[in-house]
Design a protein around this motif. Structure first.
Motif, PDB file in Angstrom:
ATOM      1  N   GLY A   1       0.795  -1.202   0.000  1.00 43.34           N
ATOM      2  CA  GLY A   1       0.000   0.000   0.000  1.00 43.34           C
ATOM      3  C   GLY A   1       0.833   1.259   0.000  1.00 43.34           C
ATOM      4  N   TRP A   2       0.128   2.373  -0.043  1.00 43.75           N
ATOM      5  CA  TRP A   2       0.738   3.695  -0.001  1.00 43.75           C
ATOM      6  C   TRP A   2       0.100   4.511   1.123  1.00 43.75           C
ATOM      7  CZ3 TRP A   2       4.852   5.047  -2.960  1.00 43.75           C
ATOM      8  CH2 TRP A   2       5.134   4.265  -4.086  1.00 43.75           C
ATOM      9  N   PHE A   3       0.932   5.209   1.834  1.00 40.95           N
ATOM     10  CA  PHE A   3       0.517   6.172   2.845  1.00 40.95           C
ATOM     11  C   PHE A   3       1.168   7.503   2.499  1.00 40.95           C
ATOM     12  CE2 PHE A   3      -1.377   3.805   6.514  1.00 40.95           C
ATOM     13  CZ  PHE A   3      -1.302   2.533   5.972  1.00 40.95           C
ATOM     14  N   ARG A   4       0.691   8.549   3.132  1.00 37.20           N
ATOM     15  CA  ARG A   4       1.328   9.856   2.955  1.00 37.20           C
ATOM     16  C   ARG A   4       1.292  10.633   4.264  1.00 37.20           C
ATOM     17  NH1 ARG A   4      -3.156  12.696  -1.069  1.00 37.20           N
ATOM     18  NH2 ARG A   4      -4.795  12.999   0.505  1.00 37.20           N
ATOM     19  N   GLN A   5       2.236  11.553   4.368  1.00 38.25           N
ATOM     20  CA  GLN A   5       2.306  12.384   5.566  1.00 38.25           C
ATOM     21  C   GLN A   5       2.663  13.800   5.166  1.00 38.25           C
ATOM     22  OE1 GLN A   5       4.895  10.882   8.649  1.00 38.25           O
ATOM     23  NE2 GLN A   5       3.843  12.089  10.205  1.00 38.25           N
ATOM     24  N   ALA A   6       1.762  14.707   5.445  1.00 39.56           N
ATOM     25  CA  ALA A   6       1.992  16.119   5.186  1.00 39.56           C
ATOM     26  C   ALA A   6       2.599  16.756   6.434  1.00 39.56           C
ATOM     27  CB  ALA A   6       0.679  16.804   4.830  1.00 39.56           C
ATOM     28  N   PRO A   7       3.280  17.876   6.297  1.00 46.20           N
ATOM     29  CA  PRO A   7       3.900  18.530   7.454  1.00 46.20           C
ATOM     30  C   PRO A   7       2.882  18.822   8.543  1.00 46.20           C
ATOM     31  CG  PRO A   7       4.708  19.501   5.437  1.00 46.20           C
ATOM     32  CD  PRO A   7       3.607  18.570   5.038  1.00 46.20           C
ATOM     33  N   GLY A   8       3.205  18.415   9.750  1.00 49.47           N
ATOM     34  CA  GLY A   8       2.336  18.689  10.886  1.00 49.47           C
ATOM     35  C   GLY A   8       1.133  17.775  10.990  1.00 49.47           C
ATOM     36  N   LYS A   9       1.038  16.798  10.121  1.00 44.70           N
ATOM     37  CA  LYS A   9      -0.106  15.890  10.138  1.00 44.70           C
ATOM     38  C   LYS A   9       0.353  14.454  10.348  1.00 44.70           C
ATOM     39  CE  LYS A   9      -3.185  18.662   7.261  1.00 44.70           C
ATOM     40  NZ  LYS A   9      -4.128  18.633   6.109  1.00 44.70           N
ATOM     41  N   GLU A  10      -0.593  13.617  10.726  1.00 42.29           N
ATOM     42  CA  GLU A  10      -0.288  12.205  10.907  1.00 42.29           C
ATOM     43  C   GLU A  10      -0.211  11.495   9.555  1.00 42.29           C
ATOM     44  OE1 GLU A  10      -2.334  11.439  15.303  1.00 42.29           O
ATOM     45  OE2 GLU A  10      -3.080  10.420  13.523  1.00 42.29           O
TER      46      GLU A  10
ATOM     47  N   GLU B   1      -1.249   9.070   6.827  1.00 38.74           N
ATOM     48  CA  GLU B   1      -2.577   8.585   6.490  1.00 38.74           C
ATOM     49  C   GLU B   1      -2.541   7.608   5.326  1.00 38.74           C
ATOM     50  OE1 GLU B   1      -5.153  11.779   5.277  1.00 38.74           O
ATOM     51  OE2 GLU B   1      -3.941  12.271   3.518  1.00 38.74           O
ATOM     52  N   PHE B   2      -3.493   6.704   5.343  1.00 41.48           N
ATOM     53  CA  PHE B   2      -3.632   5.707   4.297  1.00 41.48           C
ATOM     54  C   PHE B   2      -4.080   6.373   2.999  1.00 41.48           C
ATOM     55  CE2 PHE B   2      -4.538   1.684   2.411  1.00 41.48           C
ATOM     56  CZ  PHE B   2      -5.752   1.800   1.752  1.00 41.48           C
ATOM     57  N   VAL B   3      -3.506   5.940   1.882  1.00 43.86           N
ATOM     58  CA  VAL B   3      -3.889   6.454   0.569  1.00 43.86           C
ATOM     59  C   VAL B   3      -4.543   5.343  -0.258  1.00 43.86           C
ATOM     60  CG1 VAL B   3      -3.045   7.414  -1.607  1.00 43.86           C
ATOM     61  CG2 VAL B   3      -2.052   8.173   0.568  1.00 43.86           C
ATOM     62  N   ALA B   4      -3.842   4.243  -0.407  1.00 44.06           N
ATOM     63  CA  ALA B   4      -4.354   3.142  -1.226  1.00 44.06           C
ATOM     64  C   ALA B   4      -3.637   1.853  -0.874  1.00 44.06           C
ATOM     65  CB  ALA B   4      -4.184   3.445  -2.717  1.00 44.06           C
ATOM     66  N   GLY B   5      -4.324   0.727  -1.089  1.00 43.68           N
ATOM     67  CA  GLY B   5      -3.721  -0.567  -0.834  1.00 43.68           C
ATOM     68  C   GLY B   5      -4.185  -1.579  -1.855  1.00 43.68           C
ATOM     69  N   LEU B   6      -3.418  -2.630  -2.007  1.00 42.71           N
ATOM     70  CA  LEU B   6      -3.725  -3.657  -3.004  1.00 42.71           C
ATOM     71  C   LEU B   6      -3.494  -5.030  -2.409  1.00 42.71           C
ATOM     72  CD1 LEU B   6      -4.471  -3.990  -6.035  1.00 42.71           C
ATOM     73  CD2 LEU B   6      -2.021  -4.115  -6.510  1.00 42.71           C
ATOM     74  N   ARG B   7      -4.517  -5.875  -2.514  1.00 42.94           N
ATOM     75  CA  ARG B   7      -4.404  -7.251  -2.019  1.00 42.94           C
ATOM     76  C   ARG B   7      -3.978  -8.138  -3.189  1.00 42.94           C
ATOM     77  NH1 ARG B   7      -9.498  -8.522   0.859  1.00 42.94           N
ATOM     78  NH2 ARG B   7     -10.412  -8.961  -1.191  1.00 42.94           N
ATOM     79  N   TRP B   8      -2.936  -8.910  -2.974  1.00 41.53           N
ATOM     80  CA  TRP B   8      -2.379  -9.695  -4.068  1.00 41.53           C
ATOM     81  C   TRP B   8      -3.281 -10.854  -4.490  1.00 41.53           C
ATOM     82  CZ3 TRP B   8       0.496  -6.533  -6.122  1.00 41.53           C
ATOM     83  CH2 TRP B   8       1.597  -5.932  -5.544  1.00 41.53           C
ATOM     84  N   SER B   9      -3.997 -11.451  -3.573  1.00 47.02           N
ATOM     85  CA  SER B   9      -4.729 -12.686  -3.897  1.00 47.02           C
ATOM     86  C   SER B   9      -5.740 -12.484  -5.017  1.00 47.02           C
ATOM     87  CB  SER B   9      -5.416 -13.218  -2.652  1.00 47.02           C
ATOM     88  OG  SER B   9      -6.368 -12.293  -2.172  1.00 47.02           O
ATOM     89  N   ASP B  10      -6.373 -11.320  -5.044  1.00 42.54           N
ATOM     90  CA  ASP B  10      -7.372 -11.066  -6.081  1.00 42.54           C
ATOM     91  C   ASP B  10      -7.230  -9.684  -6.703  1.00 42.54           C
ATOM     92  OD1 ASP B  10     -10.149 -10.446  -3.750  1.00 42.54           O
ATOM     93  OD2 ASP B  10      -8.122  -9.642  -3.894  1.00 42.54           O
ATOM     94  N   ASN B  11      -6.074  -9.048  -6.446  1.00 44.99           N
ATOM     95  CA  ASN B  11      -5.811  -7.698  -6.973  1.00 44.99           C
ATOM     96  C   ASN B  11      -6.891  -6.697  -6.574  1.00 44.99           C
ATOM     97  OD1 ASN B  11      -3.318  -7.672  -8.206  1.00 44.99           O
ATOM     98  ND2 ASN B  11      -4.105  -8.486 -10.124  1.00 44.99           N
TER      99      ASN B  11
ATOM    100  N   ILE C   1      -4.008   2.336  -7.911  1.00 44.38           N
ATOM    101  CA  ILE C   1      -2.921   1.490  -7.433  1.00 44.38           C
ATOM    102  C   ILE C   1      -2.882   0.221  -8.272  1.00 44.38           C
ATOM    103  CG2 ILE C   1      -4.350   0.372  -5.660  1.00 44.38           C
ATOM    104  CD1 ILE C   1      -1.810   0.312  -3.885  1.00 44.38           C
ATOM    105  N   SER C   2      -1.687  -0.222  -8.570  1.00 50.31           N
ATOM    106  CA  SER C   2      -1.499  -1.467  -9.317  1.00 50.31           C
ATOM    107  C   SER C   2      -0.183  -2.072  -8.871  1.00 50.31           C
ATOM    108  CB  SER C   2      -1.498  -1.206 -10.821  1.00 50.31           C
ATOM    109  OG  SER C   2      -0.442  -0.335 -11.177  1.00 50.31           O
ATOM    110  N   GLY C   3       0.083  -3.296  -9.316  1.00 48.94           N
ATOM    111  CA  GLY C   3       1.333  -3.890  -8.891  1.00 48.94           C
ATOM    112  C   GLY C   3       1.588  -5.273  -9.447  1.00 48.94           C
ATOM    113  N   ASP C   4       2.690  -5.830  -9.028  1.00 54.96           N
ATOM    114  CA  ASP C   4       3.150  -7.152  -9.451  1.00 54.96           C
ATOM    115  C   ASP C   4       3.523  -7.921  -8.192  1.00 54.96           C
ATOM    116  OD1 ASP C   4       4.553  -9.359 -10.352  1.00 54.96           O
ATOM    117  OD2 ASP C   4       5.581  -8.284 -11.927  1.00 54.96           O
ATOM    118  N   SER C   5       2.703  -8.890  -7.822  1.00 53.89           N
ATOM    119  CA  SER C   5       2.942  -9.613  -6.575  1.00 53.89           C
ATOM    120  C   SER C   5       4.218 -10.445  -6.628  1.00 53.89           C
ATOM    121  CB  SER C   5       1.753 -10.507  -6.260  1.00 53.89           C
ATOM    122  OG  SER C   5       1.544 -11.458  -7.293  1.00 53.89           O
ATOM    123  N   ALA C   6       4.539 -10.969  -7.787  1.00 49.34           N
ATOM    124  CA  ALA C   6       5.734 -11.813  -7.903  1.00 49.34           C
ATOM    125  C   ALA C   6       7.003 -11.026  -7.617  1.00 49.34           C
ATOM    126  CB  ALA C   6       5.805 -12.442  -9.283  1.00 49.34           C
TER     127      ALA C   6
END
Length: 126
Positions: free
Chosen positions: A35-44, A46-56, A70-75
Motif C-alpha cells: 500500500g501507499w501512505f502519505r504524511q503532510a507537514p504537521g499531520k499524521e 494517512e492511508f492512501v491506497a492498498g492492493l491485495r495480491w490474492s485477487d488484486n 494502485i497497481s502492482g506485481d505480486s511476484a
C-alpha cells in the motif's frame, strides 16, 4: 533484510499527474498486499491506497478515489500509484508499505504494515 524503495516523486502543478513506484529488495519475502501512505507537514501519516495480491483488490481513501490508481506485481513485490488530477492538498511525503502478516490485506492502519520505504516527496503547486 527487506528494503522498499520508492521513486517517482516530484513537483507538479495542480491538475497534473505523477506516477510513483515501489520495489522490494533484499532477502526474499512474501506479502499479502502492499500500500501507499502519505504524511503532510504537521499531520499524521494517512492511508492512501492498498492492493491485495490474492485477487488484486484495491482499496482507496475517500480523498483520492477516482483520481489515484494502485497497481502492482505480486511476484516482484512491486507496487505503483498513478496520481491524476492532483491537488495542492495532495502534497506530502508518500510512503510505500508491505503487509506480510494479514491475509485479509490491505488494511488502512499504519500498524497493518510491517515493512516501510523511506518515502518520496510529492509537491503540488497551485
Amino acid at each position: 533484510q527487506v528494503q522498499l524503495v520508492e521513486s517517482g516523486g516530484g513537483l507538479v502543478q495542480a491538475g497534473g499527474s505523477l506516477g510513483l513506484s515501489c520495489a522490494a529488495s533484499g532477502r526474499t519475502f512474501s506479502s499479502y498486499g502492499m500500500g501507499w501512505f502519505r504524511q503532510a507537514p504537521g499531520k499524521e501519516r494517512e492511508f492512501v491506497a492498498g492492493l491485495r495480491w490474492s485477487d488484486n483488490w484495491p482499496r482507496y481513501a475517500d480523498s483520492v478515489k477516482g483520481r489515484f490508481t494502485i497497481s502492482g506485481d505480486s511476484a516482484r513485490n512491486t507496487v505503483y500509484l498513478q496520481m491524476n488530477s492532483l491537488k495542492p492538498e495532495d502534497t506530502a511525503v508518500y510512503y510505500c508499505a508491505a503487509d506480510s502478516r494479514n491475509r485479509y490485506s490491505p488494511g488502512s492502519a499504519y500498524s497493518d504494515y510491517d515493512y516501510w520505504g523511506q518515502g518520496t516527496q510529492v509537491t503540488v503547486s497551485s
